[in-house]
Every structure is written in structure tokens, then in C-alpha cells.
Motif scaffolding. Structure first.
Motif, PDB file in Angstrom:
ATOM      1  N   ASN A  14       0.916  -1.131  -0.150  1.00  0.00           N
ATOM      2  CA  ASN A  14       0.356   0.129  -0.057  1.00  0.00           C
ATOM      3  C   ASN A  14       0.109   0.965  -0.061  1.00  0.00           C
ATOM      4  N   GLU A  15       1.832   1.061   1.045  1.00  0.00           N
ATOM      5  CA  GLU A  15       2.875   2.843   0.990  1.00  0.00           C
ATOM      6  C   GLU A  15       3.548   2.758  -0.384  1.00  0.00           C
ATOM      7  N   MET A  16       3.938   2.433  -0.920  1.00  0.00           N
ATOM      8  CA  MET A  16       4.286   2.664  -2.151  1.00  0.00           C
ATOM      9  C   MET A  16       3.799   2.273  -3.499  1.00  0.00           C
ATOM     10  N   LEU A  17       2.533   1.927  -3.527  1.00  0.00           N
ATOM     11  CA  LEU A  17       1.487   1.829  -4.328  1.00  0.00           C
ATOM     12  C   LEU A  17       0.721   3.245  -4.374  1.00  0.00           C
ATOM     13  N   ILE A  18       0.704   3.894  -3.322  1.00  0.00           N
ATOM     14  CA  ILE A  18       0.020   5.324  -2.479  1.00  0.00           C
ATOM     15  C   ILE A  18       1.077   5.771  -2.838  1.00  0.00           C
ATOM     16  N   ALA A  19       2.607   5.769  -3.137  1.00  0.00           N
ATOM     17  CA  ALA A  19       3.314   6.783  -3.006  1.00  0.00           C
ATOM     18  C   ALA A  19       4.011   7.392  -4.887  1.00  0.00           C
ATOM     19  N   LEU A  52      -1.581   3.312 -13.476  1.00  0.00           N
ATOM     20  CA  LEU A  52      -2.295   2.286 -12.567  1.00  0.00           C
ATOM     21  C   LEU A  52      -2.154   0.552 -13.470  1.00  0.00           C
ATOM     22  N   GLU A  53      -1.851   1.026 -15.519  1.00  0.00           N
ATOM     23  CA  GLU A  53      -0.851   0.454 -16.152  1.00  0.00           C
ATOM     24  C   GLU A  53       0.489   0.655 -15.828  1.00  0.00           C
ATOM     25  N   ASP A  54       0.951   1.046 -15.427  1.00  0.00           N
ATOM     26  CA  ASP A  54       2.354   1.081 -15.522  1.00  0.00           C
ATOM     27  C   ASP A  54       2.431   0.689 -13.695  1.00  0.00           C
ATOM     28  N   LEU A  55       2.330   0.778 -12.808  1.00  0.00           N
ATOM     29  CA  LEU A  55       2.391  -0.137 -12.136  1.00  0.00           C
ATOM     30  C   LEU A  55       2.407  -1.493 -12.013  1.00  0.00           C
ATOM     31  N   ARG A  56       0.496  -1.634 -12.544  1.00  0.00           N
ATOM     32  CA  ARG A  56       0.796  -3.151 -12.685  1.00  0.00           C
ATOM     33  C   ARG A  56       2.218  -3.716 -13.526  1.00  0.00           C
ATOM     34  N   GLU A  57       3.172  -3.195 -14.297  1.00  0.00           N
ATOM     35  CA  GLU A  57       3.999  -3.790 -14.188  1.00  0.00           C
ATOM     36  C   GLU A  57       5.504  -4.077 -13.584  1.00  0.00           C
ATOM     37  N   ARG A  58       5.201  -3.438 -12.725  1.00  0.00           N
ATOM     38  CA  ARG A  58       6.286  -3.181 -11.645  1.00  0.00           C
ATOM     39  C   ARG A  58       6.106  -4.107 -10.296  1.00  0.00           C
ATOM     40  N   PHE A  59       4.393  -4.238 -10.192  1.00  0.00           N
ATOM     41  CA  PHE A  59       3.499  -4.713  -8.748  1.00  0.00           C
ATOM     42  C   PHE A  59       2.572  -5.712  -9.205  1.00  0.00           C
ATOM     43  N   PRO A  60       2.255  -6.125  -8.092  1.00  0.00           N
ATOM     44  CA  PRO A  60       1.159  -7.369  -8.157  1.00  0.00           C
ATOM     45  C   PRO A  60      -0.366  -6.990  -7.954  1.00  0.00           C
ATOM     46  N   PHE A  61      -0.937  -6.428  -8.728  1.00  0.00           N
ATOM     47  CA  PHE A  61      -2.589  -6.202  -7.843  1.00  0.00           C
ATOM     48  C   PHE A  61      -2.968  -6.020  -9.151  1.00  0.00           C
TER      49      PHE A  61
END
Length: 273
Positions: A14-19, A52-61
Motif C-alpha cells: 500500500n505505501e509504495m502504491l500510494i506514493a 495504474l497500468e504502468d504500475l501493474r508492470e512493476r507490482f502485482p495487483f
């Protein structure tokens, strides 16, 4: 109108995604046992999905989204705002939280969605570091002021002229309102970027609780706004970016004094040679 983006993820992320989402202009969050809700203006939906799509390449969600009914989202967000207590020295609370006569200093803050990502950890560390500074008569700049907490605290602790700047209109407005509500007079509250701050003698102390990208992009300019021997406190930096920040600021000419760690966040003390 707002969109709610519901992320299903390991709560430890959560902390990293929120950042990262905070840097992509999502403006409020609700942490859940199963992940989090992130809120953004409906008009920026394409930008939000791209982030969000960019983050999905780095984190599983995974995520879904929905349109929310019109309501006062400032009020909704304020209900989630929790006080910050720094030992017996400071309590930062909203006016709907009870006072605590046991603390030395109390700041009453109306957040208005201007409290930054990771605000408990990063603000806590910045306040700790401010208490360790000799502020008597010193000139101070709060860079990326948000609610104005750091500027107000610096002035409360005896600083001389204190300026604050933020690129977000609600944040600059919030800083001015909170300063007045706490009986604190700031010299300038500027809506804009660093170059919009009125020119003058270099600052004795700069407070920058912001984010990695802004610090890296404006490090040279901050160096020029700091007097030789002056100090700067940086926070809003995730643990994974610590080495990058240290090396980049050293290359500019900053001297690193100390690093403070709290949860996944870092705060640093630097000075200008």
C-alpha cells in the motif's frame, strides 16, 4: 465528479502504491485489508488508467473502477485523517480531534486533501528533525507546503521569516488558512513553483517533504536558494530510492549529515558547503 479505483493487492504494498499514485495526481486514498481505494477526478480517467497500468508492470495487483456520486469528498477524506503525535513535544490534529494538554506544542490543521502521501511517517520524521534544528531568527522555506504544518512549526519554534510554496491551489490556500488559524504569520505563501518564490537572500533552512522526482528535478535550484552552511531537510523518499537521492545530491554539492528511517520512508539532513 470522482472515480474510485479499487486495487486488490498485498496490503504490504500500500505505501509504495500510494506514493506512486500520489505522483500521478490521485488525490486521496483509503487503505483496506485487501488493498486500497484510490480516488481521482473523473476528467483525468485516461491518465489514471495509464498510471495504474504502468504500475501493474512493476507490482502485482488487479483493479476495478467506478463513478462515484457527487458529494463533498473533502469531508469524506477529513474523516480518515488521523492525528500525528511526536512524543510529548507535538500533536498535529484536526479540529474534530480532542486536544491533549500533555504535549508541548499543538497544531490544529484542517487538511482539505492537502496532506501528502505517507504523511504520518514522513511528516513525523520532518517534525523530529525540525525540533533538532536551532531555528532562532533563521529564514526558512517550506517547499511543497501541503497543509503548511512544517512552515507553521518552524515559525512556532522561533524561526525568522518563513515562506511556503506549493504548486497546488488548495494546498497554498490551506497553508495560509492553517497559519492564520494557529496564530502564525508566514511572510509569503506562494502558489507556484520554486522560481515563483520572491527573490531575496538565500535561506538558512529549507524544508522539503515532497517526492523523489521533484527533489531530483529541482536539486540545483534548491542549492542556489540555500546560503553556504545552510541546511535542508528532505523527506518523502522511499527506501528503494535512498541511494539514488544520496548520490545525485552529493553530485550537486550537498553534504550529507544524517538519514532517518521510519517504515518504508526516509528523511535526510544535508547542508550546502
Amino acid at each position: 465528479m470522482y472515480h474510485q479505483y479499487s486495487l486488490l493487492n498485498d496490503p504490504g504494498l500500500n505505501e509504495m502504491l500510494i506514493a506512486f499514485l500520489g505522483e500521478a495526481d490521485f488525490d486521496s486514498f483509503q487503505e483496506l485489508d485487501s488493498g486500497l481505494h484510490a480516488f481521482a477526478l473523473a476528467e483525468q480517467h485516461e491518465q489514471s488508467v495509464a498510471a495504474l497500468e504502468d504500475l501493474r508492470e512493476r507490482f502485482p495487483f488487479t483493479y476495478t473502477w467506478e463513478v462515484l456520486e457527487n458529494k463533498n469528498w473533502n469531508e469524506e477524506w477529513e474523516r480518515q485523517f488521523q492525528p500525528i503525535r511526536v512524543g510529548e513535544r507535538l500533536l498535529i490534529r484536526a479540529d474534530f480531534h480532542p486536544a491533549d494538554p500533555a504535549v508541548e506544542h499543538e497544531l490544529v490543521i484542517t487538511p482539505k486533501m492537502a496532506f501528502g502521501t505517507g504523511h504520518h511517517a514522513t511528516t513525523y520524521m520532518m517534525c523530529e528533525l525540525i525540533f533538532e534544528e536551532d531555528l532562532a531568527g533563521k529564514s526558512v522555506l517550506d517547499y511543497g507546503s501541503g497543509t503548511g504544518v512544517l512552515a507553521i512549526l518552524a515559525k512556532r519554534l522561533g524561526a525568522g521569516p518563513v515562506d511556503a510554496v506549493d504548486i497546488e491551489g488548495p494546498a497554498a490556500e490551506n497553508t495560509a488558512e492553517n497559519a492564520q488559524a494557529n496564530g502564525t504569520e508566514l511572510r509569503h505563501v506562494v502558489l507556484g513553483e520554486l522560481h515563483d518564490v520572491p527573490p531575496g537572500p538565500p535561506y538558512d533552512l529549507i524544508l522539503a517533504n515532497i517526492n523523489r522526482n521533484v527533489i531530483l528535478a529541482t536539486g540545483e535550484a534548491l542549492y542556489e536558494r540555500l546560503r553556504p552552511g545552510g541546511r535542508v531537510l528532505f523527506s518523502g523518499i522511499l527506501a528503494q530510492d535512498e541511494e539514488l537521492l544520496l548520490s545525485r545530491l552529493a553530485a550537486i554539492g550537498f553534504h550529507h549529515h544524517s538519514t532517518r528511517r521510519r517504515e518504508d520512508w526516509r528523511a535526510f539532513v544535508f547542508s550546502r558547503s
